[in-house]
Enzyme design. Structure first.
Site, PDB file in Angstrom:
ATOM      1  N   HIS A 105       0.838  -1.205   0.000  1.00 37.53           N
ATOM      2  CA  HIS A 105       0.000   0.000   0.000  1.00 37.53           C
ATOM      3  C   HIS A 105       0.870   1.252   0.000  1.00 37.53           C
ATOM      4  O   HIS A 105       1.718   1.416   0.890  1.00 37.53           O
ATOM      5  CB  HIS A 105      -0.907  -0.003   1.234  1.00 37.53           C
ATOM      6  CG  HIS A 105      -1.819   1.173   1.305  1.00 37.53           C
ATOM      7  ND1 HIS A 105      -1.875   2.000   2.397  1.00 37.53           N
ATOM      8  CD2 HIS A 105      -2.690   1.683   0.404  1.00 37.53           C
ATOM      9  CE1 HIS A 105      -2.757   2.949   2.182  1.00 37.53           C
ATOM     10  NE2 HIS A 105      -3.262   2.782   0.976  1.00 37.53           N
ATOM     11  N   HIS A 157      -8.147   8.305  -4.730  1.00 37.37           N
ATOM     12  CA  HIS A 157      -8.323   6.882  -5.026  1.00 37.37           C
ATOM     13  C   HIS A 157      -9.417   6.686  -6.072  1.00 37.37           C
ATOM     14  O   HIS A 157      -9.282   5.866  -6.984  1.00 37.37           O
ATOM     15  CB  HIS A 157      -8.701   6.121  -3.754  1.00 37.37           C
ATOM     16  CG  HIS A 157      -7.579   5.970  -2.777  1.00 37.37           C
ATOM     17  ND1 HIS A 157      -7.247   6.953  -1.878  1.00 37.37           N
ATOM     18  CD2 HIS A 157      -6.707   4.957  -2.566  1.00 37.37           C
ATOM     19  CE1 HIS A 157      -6.221   6.542  -1.143  1.00 37.37           C
ATOM     20  NE2 HIS A 157      -5.870   5.336  -1.541  1.00 37.37           N
ATOM     21  N   ARG A 183      -0.081  20.604  -2.695  1.00 37.28           N
ATOM     22  CA  ARG A 183       0.053  19.168  -2.401  1.00 37.28           C
ATOM     23  C   ARG A 183      -0.539  18.899  -1.027  1.00 37.28           C
ATOM     24  O   ARG A 183       0.046  19.235  -0.001  1.00 37.28           O
ATOM     25  CB  ARG A 183       1.538  18.756  -2.422  1.00 37.28           C
ATOM     26  CG  ARG A 183       1.779  17.289  -2.034  1.00 37.28           C
ATOM     27  CD  ARG A 183       1.181  16.343  -3.066  1.00 37.28           C
ATOM     28  NE  ARG A 183       1.495  14.944  -2.793  1.00 37.28           N
ATOM     29  CZ  ARG A 183       0.611  14.062  -2.343  1.00 37.28           C
ATOM     30  NH1 ARG A 183      -0.641  14.443  -2.072  1.00 37.28           N
ATOM     31  NH2 ARG A 183       0.957  12.803  -2.160  1.00 37.28           N
ATOM     32  N   CYS A 208       7.943  18.603  -4.743  1.00 38.88           N
ATOM     33  CA  CYS A 208       7.356  17.329  -4.340  1.00 38.88           C
ATOM     34  C   CYS A 208       8.276  16.192  -4.778  1.00 38.88           C
ATOM     35  O   CYS A 208       8.886  16.242  -5.852  1.00 38.88           O
ATOM     36  CB  CYS A 208       5.979  17.158  -4.985  1.00 38.88           C
ATOM     37  SG  CYS A 208       5.196  15.577  -4.607  1.00 38.88           S
ATOM     38  N   TYR A 238       7.649   7.546   0.601  1.00 36.73           N
ATOM     39  CA  TYR A 238       8.823   8.345   0.244  1.00 36.73           C
ATOM     40  C   TYR A 238      10.108   7.555   0.508  1.00 36.73           C
ATOM     41  O   TYR A 238      11.024   8.028   1.163  1.00 36.73           O
ATOM     42  CB  TYR A 238       8.810   9.677   1.002  1.00 36.73           C
ATOM     43  CG  TYR A 238       7.688  10.575   0.526  1.00 36.73           C
ATOM     44  CD1 TYR A 238       7.853  11.409  -0.569  1.00 36.73           C
ATOM     45  CD2 TYR A 238       6.440  10.549   1.155  1.00 36.73           C
ATOM     46  CE1 TYR A 238       6.814  12.206  -1.029  1.00 36.73           C
ATOM     47  CE2 TYR A 238       5.400  11.340   0.705  1.00 36.73           C
ATOM     48  CZ  TYR A 238       5.593  12.165  -0.388  1.00 36.73           C
ATOM     49  OH  TYR A 238       4.556  12.946  -0.840  1.00 36.73           O
TER      50      TYR A 238
END
Length: 677
Positions: A245, A270, A344, A391, A527
């Site tokens: 995930h 999503h 963001r 980002c 990340y």
């Protein structure tokens, strides 16, 4: 003689309305009929709220027999199962229970058993078509797909599994009737079954999804039981997906045994992009018998988000908002105007009253202290730092062309530049919370964790936070104006040279810690960098992989625009370059002949920054003569930057492809058409 039993039990609006019509061989009929009459009432009153799947499971294997007791048991179980099905059906979702004796079943598996099958009459949005193939062959998949499409079915998902070293295979298709937008009727299912069996040596089963109640889903919350979730009227087994995930295992486990809709109402990307929905569909195992009524879902959590967002931005999501700056606007100003700053978000924008705002400083080796916004502004010197924030997924769309990654398909506009006003974090920690270098060495503090009012948390190394050259701010101004709500009002963290996600917005708590921040944005896969060969996280201890902090050298072409036409003898190329960690840009090279020759660009705004504290981007431009052999043809422009550590950008995207699509910094490409008229 062997008796034939054929019961049809139809569940109607309520359990008490269950009608059972049965027929048996004459020898047994007198004995069974009274039981049917009695049980049809008793079962309606006492049947538990079991699912269709559980009820049918209780009927799977009986031996057809003349034995009266077995016939009575069969009849009783059939009626009880039907009543249970009726009890679980929501809003008159009818079911049919068919019990067939061995004599009515054809094929090698029919001997001596009674087959029971549940068919959902209405309400399901899809059905399952299963082909058991004795000998798989090339072209069968294409033939099956074409046949299903010919019967006006929409194929939602398809799976093929082989059986060991044999030629046997199983094809499983999730289909929807295009005319109704729902699952198939029993008549349509039978039509499909007969058509598919004409393909050859295949045994086809056309049926609806098994039914499960919310209570059954709630019992599946661990790896041992399997991890199930529901979405709308579907039930999904996500056990094998949990480790992969993108938001991290801990985040998705919050939905274990529950509906994911409340979570997706927060993370609406999503549903917005559709990728997650299609991925979820491949994990479907059944239908939800008692879906939660829409009235229970509450108000939209994004109702108080800013409603004046700039229409010029490129929006990837609205809830939460994620938008990038188009190339036409990126170089209008070296300091990006607040209204066109890239956005963001992971959650709704929180509403924080500046008058009631409190910032808590705490942690190991620190004295706990609480500050108001006025305390922050009046008790410390105001500092200003110009820094670019990028980002971690900027330019991800270029990696998606190699192989699909997970995340927002950003172009090159997920970054902006601003002058931030606030106070140094190090001064707040040292002068208010008594944090010092000796203390952190003694207590083993390695991180500073910041918490946002949107439930976001992230951390930076203590060395960055306390360095007199790190320029880390608790900011309350942006480009000379009070910090907008969109970008973290009243106070946010600014960590120059560090990936954007660490620049936590709406900060209301700062904690010194031996451990880095918890959650998917720090310890999960969101990340983390992976090898190009790592296609999922199976068998990987994600928490042990180093979290992103500083980012690599980067540059991109903003003009001319992709697909545009250029007419002059020289192509005027403009763009920006930046590197993490405060490393200044020392050179940008531009090519229009696939890298055979390069022209060094002229560096503009941002080029005079301290090369070890160059937090902001550098603009550049170059004029490239068009050679005779490229006149009137398509021209591909390339750029690459080199920073003060003499690191430069890699040539291709493929070697740096990674599961999450992070740190895409290969040479930037723009194709234009040269006109020689």
């Amino acid at each position: 003689m062997a008796a034939s039993v054929n019961f049809r039990c139809r569940g109607l609006r309520a359990v008490r309305s269950c009608r059972c019509i049965g027929s048996v061989a004459p020898v047994a009929a007198p004995a069974v009929a009274p039981v049917l009459k009695e049980r049809s009432v008793a079962s309606a009153a006492t049947a538990p709220r079991a699912s269709g799947a559980a009820a049918i499971a209780s009927l799977l294997r009986w031996k057809a027999s003349t034995d009266r007791s077995q016939l009575v048991a069969a009849a009783t179980a059939a009626v009880t199962a039907a009543a249970a099905l009726a009890a679980t059906a929501a809003a008159c979702h009818g079911h049919e229970v068919r019990c067939e004796s061995a004599s009515s079943i054809q094929g090698p598996k029919a001997s001596g058993v009674v087959r029971c099958e549940a068919v959902l009459r209405q309400g399901s949005d899809s059905s399952i078509v299963i082909l058991n193939v004795e000998k798989d062959r090339p072209g069968l998949l294409a033939e099956t797909t074409e046949l299903l499409k010919h019967h006006k079915l929409d194929i939602r998902d398809a799976k093929i599994s082989t059986k060991g070293d044999t030629d046997k295979a199983q094809h499983i298709y999730t289909v929807q009737d295009k005319s109704s937008g729902k699952g198939l009727t029993s008549e349509k299912l039978e039509e499909i079954r007969k058509a598919l069996e004409k393909l050859g040596a295949v045994e086809c089963t056309a049926k609806a999804w098994p039914m499960y109640t919310r209570a059954e889903v709630a019992r599946h919350t661990t790896m041992e039981t399997g991890i199930w979730v529901s979405y709308k009227n579907g039930v999904y087994d996500i056990t094998e997906f949990v480790a992969n995930h993108p938001g991290g295992k801990d985040k998705i486990m919050l939905a274990a045994g529950k509906s994911i809709e409340p979570f997706w109402r927060i993370y609406q990307q999503h549903e917005g992009r559709g990728t997650a929905v299609s991925q979820l569909e491949r994990m479907r195992i059944g239908d939800l018998a008692d879906p939660q009524p829409l009235a229970e879902k509450g108000d939209c959590p994004y109702g108080t988000d800013p409603n004046d967002r700039h229409p010029g931005l490129i929006y990837h999501n609205n809830k939460p908002c994620n938008a990038e700056v188009p190339c036409e606007l990126m170089m209008d100003n070296w300091l990006t105007p607040n209204p066109v700053w890239f956005i963001r978000h992971h959650h709704p924008v929180p509403i924080v009253d500046p008058c009631k705002y409190r910032l808590t400083i705490e942690g190991e080796g620190a004295k706990q202290v609480t500050l108001t916004l006025e305390d922050i502004k009046s008790r410390f010197l105001k500092r200003e730092v110009v820094t670019t924030i990028q980002c971690g997924g900027n330019r991800r769309s270029e990696l998606d062309k190699i192989e699909k990654t997970s995340g927002i398909p950003w172009g090159a506009g997920a970054m902006s530049n601003a002058k931030w006003g606030g106070v140094y974090l190090r001064e707040v920690l040292m002068h208010c919370a008594d944090v010092n270098f000796e203390g952190i060495e003694w207590s083993g503090v390695k991180h500073v964790v910041c918490y946002g009012a949107d439930d976001m948390q992230a951390s930076i190394p203590i060395e960055k936070a306390l360095s007199p050259f790190g320029d880390v701010l608790l900011a309350y101004e942006m480009n000379g104006e009070p910090l907008p709500a969109e970008h973290g009002s009243p106070v946010r963290l600014i960590a120059p040279g560090v990936v954007g996600v660490r620049n936590v917005k709406w900060v209301d708590r700062v904690r010194t810690s031996r451990e880095e921040a918890e959650g998917p944005w720090q310890r999960g896969i969101a990340y983390k960098g992976f090898s190009p060969m790592q296609k999922d996280c199976s068998g990987v201890d994600v928490e042990k992989i180093l979290s992103m902090q500083e980012m690599p050298v980067q540059s991109a072409i903003m003009s001319p625009k992709e697909g545009s036409t250029v007419e002059l003898d020289d192509i005027e190329v403009k763009g920006w370059a930046w590197s993490g960690g405060g490393r200044g840009i020392v050179r940008v090279d531009v090519s229009i002949d696939e890298g055979k020759t390069w022209t060094t660009a002229e560096l503009g705004e941002g080029s005079t920054q301290n090369p070890s504290r160059a937090w902001a981007w550098t603009f550049w431009e170059a004029s490239i003569p068009v050679p005779d052999d490229l006149r009137g043809k398509e021209v591909q422009i390339l750029c690459r930057a080199t920073d003060s550590s003499y690191s430069t950008q890699p040539e291709r995207a493929a070697p740096i492809w990674n599961l999450r699509g992070l740190n895409c910094n290969c040479w930037h490409h723009v194709k234009v058409q040269h006109s020689d008229e």
